[in-house]
Scaffold this motif. Structure first.
Motif, short mmCIF file in Angstrom:
data_model
loop_
_atom_site.label_atom_id
_atom_site.label_comp_id
_atom_site.label_asym_id
_atom_site.label_seq_id
_atom_site.Cartn_x
_atom_site.Cartn_y
_atom_site.Cartn_z
N GLY A 53 0.71 -1.15 0.01
CA GLY A 53 0.05 -0.07 -0.09
C GLY A 53 0.90 1.11 0.01
O GLY A 53 2.06 1.07 0.15
N ARG B 175 -15.24 7.46 -0.51
CA ARG B 175 -14.28 6.61 -1.19
C ARG B 175 -14.90 6.13 -2.39
O ARG B 175 -16.05 5.55 -2.51
CB ARG B 175 -13.41 5.63 -0.30
CG ARG B 175 -12.69 5.96 0.75
CD ARG B 175 -12.40 4.93 1.81
NE ARG B 175 -11.92 5.63 2.89
CZ ARG B 175 -11.85 5.17 4.04
NH1 ARG B 175 -12.56 4.03 4.35
NH2 ARG B 175 -11.29 5.91 5.26
N VAL C 178 -9.65 5.39 -6.85
CA VAL C 178 -8.91 4.51 -7.23
C VAL C 178 -9.43 3.80 -8.29
O VAL C 178 -10.67 3.47 -8.47
CB VAL C 178 -8.56 3.54 -6.14
CG1 VAL C 178 -7.94 2.03 -6.70
CG2 VAL C 178 -7.83 3.97 -4.86
N TYR D 99 -7.68 0.77 0.92
CA TYR D 99 -8.20 1.88 0.50
C TYR D 99 -9.62 1.93 1.01
O TYR D 99 -9.98 3.06 1.64
CB TYR D 99 -8.23 2.04 -1.06
CG TYR D 99 -8.87 3.14 -1.32
CD1 TYR D 99 -8.82 4.46 -1.36
CD2 TYR D 99 -10.09 3.01 -2.13
CE1 TYR D 99 -9.28 5.69 -1.70
CE2 TYR D 99 -11.19 4.32 -2.64
CZ TYR D 99 -10.61 5.24 -2.44
OH TYR D 99 -11.28 6.36 -2.76
N THR E 61 -6.18 4.11 2.64
CA THR E 61 -4.72 4.05 2.27
C THR E 61 -4.81 3.85 0.67
O THR E 61 -5.10 3.15 -0.07
CB THR E 61 -4.30 2.57 2.68
OG1 THR E 61 -4.13 2.53 4.20
CG2 THR E 61 -2.58 2.70 2.13
N LYS E 62 -3.97 5.13 0.32
CA LYS E 62 -3.71 4.99 -1.21
C LYS E 62 -3.01 3.85 -1.98
O LYS E 62 -1.83 3.59 -1.01
CB LYS E 62 -3.48 6.41 -1.74
CG LYS E 62 -4.49 7.56 -1.23
CD LYS E 62 -4.03 9.01 -1.90
CE LYS E 62 -2.65 9.30 -1.20
NZ LYS E 62 -2.34 10.62 -1.63
#
Length: 511
Positions: free
Chosen positions: A23, A245, A446, A498, A503-504
């Motif tokens: 990550g 998200r 994402v 994510y 967490t990108k």
């Protein structure tokens, strides 16, 4: 061509398991509605739409731990005091309510696929950890499945549409294809003249924001696959600061024209077919021989022979035509799990038995053994696409582009080029147009792309991630359509990190 997520979820063969990714940085925690969500103000709502945004969903048990409800939305957002339609909504409550982050709205693609059915398959499409943290919420978009579906074709007419010659060679065949496509459009218009002009993706994205509010969520948490990525990108274009998200898997680049999408899919299916043939010729008993080039030619020859002389399929009223045969072969490109069945079906077809390919085609089309269709996916696909993007003027435009398509994709080019013909005679003009989506002010989004994806080629994922102001690409080197929960632990780990923690993905992450 379109995504068949319900079919893909049923594949039983093992997929590639790739590991070795990590990550990236932690993104700021976005707002949700669960007990662990930070306090944040709700987005502003136009006064004319407050009735819709203020509604509360009434949930009833609908089996297997799911709850169902109806969401009311206006047919025309430009006239919110006018006619309304109910959208079917389903929810699987979070497995650990005390750790609940909010609702994860999901869409499987199509257009024309049922989000309700997809949510019912959450155990195979969404990880256990994510199901514990989110209510999984699916909805049938307007005009689709159980949300005031457009009933454009009878089952017999759908058989005719799919079974027709997809690569017409004579003026008479072109005229017949034109008439069949025009008939479907007129059928949609007769079925619901008010709704047919408002099943576009922009309207569906606005529905999704109403759904977000009705769920009690201040921000939208979303997982979209295939066409669902276009729906998600459209939402991001309209409501960038309403996103919590967002994962877009098997992405469509919103800048592409209808012609560019058709050509991209032709190339994608050609690449995927070559991968299938390359795998086959390395196996003993491959019905395509021992050479990739000749194997591709044999598939092309089979389709040409079906055009001239359809095969018996076990149903005297429905022989395996080139149209049905193309559907059967195409299904195998969506998931390696279908490759053994496709090899067997091709072996049968070369022996003048079309039953195997017809069974695969029926799976692709959601056609049931009794001859009925599980939904209205085929006409809904066109009803949405014909509004979303303008197309050429008719058969003359298609013919002019045929050489380009056939050079780029000898197997699939003709079929994909002619595929836009129904939209050229659609009874309503397109209301959308291709444009870049930057989503300024959004949190990280994402994007997931598979390198040999037939239906949403990898360059589309690259393009979407690049144009988003805060886009992050996960690359999956593999076969099949979409990647999350399709066998790659690397992809699943990155997407879950994510969705659960913000967490990108690491820059350049490749699985």
């Amino acid at each position: 061509m379109r995504a068949r997520p319900a079919v893909l979820a049923a594949a039983t063969a093992a997929l590639l398991l790739l590991v070795g990714c990590s990550g990236g940085d932690e993104a700021p925690e976005p707002a949700a509605s669960g007990p662990n969500a930070p306090s944040v103000s709700a987005p502003a709502v136009p006064d004319a739409l407050s009735t819709y945004y203020d509604q509360k969903l009434s949930w009833t048990d609908c089996g297997d731990g799911y709850q169902c409800s109806k969401l009311t939305v206006p047919v025309d957002y430009a006239d919110p005091s006018g006619a309304t339609i109910p959208l079917s909504v389903i929810k699987l409550p979070a497995g650990k309510p005390k750790q609940r982050l909010g609702s994860l709205v999901v869409n499987p693609g199509g257009p024309g696929a049922s989000g309700v059915d997809y949510a019912r398959r959450a155990s195979t499409s969404i990880s256990a950890a994510t199901r514990r943290a989110y209510d999984v919420v699916g909805f049938d978009p307007r005009g689709v499945a159980t949300s005031d579906p457009l009933e454009c074709l009878t089952d017999a007419q759908t058989d005719t549409f799919i079974g027709q010659d997809p690569t017409p060679d004579t003026p008479a065949e072109v005229s017949r294809m034109t008439a069949i496509g025009k008939g479907m459009g007129l059928g949609c218009q007769r079925a619901d003249p008010a709704l047919v002009g408002h099943v576009d993706t922009v309207s569906a994205a606005r529905d999704m924001d109403v759904l977000r509010a009705a769920l009690g969520d201040k921000r939208l948490f979303y997982l979209g696959k295939s066409y669902g990525t276009y729906l998600g990108a459209t939402y991001a274009d309209l409501f960038p600061t309403n996103i919590g998200r967002m994962v877009l898997d098997g992405a469509i680049d919103p800048r592409l024209s209808a012609r560019e999408i058709d050509l991209g899919q032709a190339k994608g299916f050609e690449q995927a077919t070559r991968a299938f043939v390359a795998d086959c010729v390395d196996r003993s008993g491959c019905p395509l021989g021992s050479d990739v080039g000749r194997g591709m030619q044999r598939i092309q020859g089979l389709l040409a022979s079906l055009d001239a002389k359809p095969l018996p399929s076990g149903d005297p009223s429905r022989p395996l035509t080139e149209g049905w045969g193309s559907y059967g072969i195409a299904l195998g490109m969506y998931d390696k799990g279908f490759w053994p069945s496709l090899r067997e079906a091709l072996d049968q077809a070369f022996s003048r038995d079309g039953r195997g390919l017809m069974q695969l085609a029926d799976m692709y089309a959601d056609r049931q053994p009794d001859g009925t269709y599980a939904g209205n996916g085929t006409p809904a696909l066109y009803a949405v696409n014909c509004l979303d993007r303008p197309v050429g003027d008719g058969a003359a435009d298609v013919k002019a582009e045929l050489p380009t398509f056939q050079r780029a994709a000898p197997t699939w080019g003709g079929l994909l080029a002619w595929g836009e013909l129904p939209c050229t005679s659609w009874p309503l003009p397109a209301t959308g147009k291709p444009h870049a989506v930057t989503a300024p002010g959004s949190p990280p989004i994402v994007v997931v792309g598979t390198t040999r994806d037939p239906a949403t080629p990898y360059p589309w994922a690259q393009g979407l991630a690049e144009q988003l102001s805060d886009g992050h690409l996960i690359t999956y080197r593999g076969d099949g359509h979409t990647a999350y929960m399709r066998g790659s632990r690397c992809v699943d780990k990155a997407v879950d990190a994510y969705l659960l923690r913000g967490t990108k993905p690491k820059d350049g992450l490749t699985c």
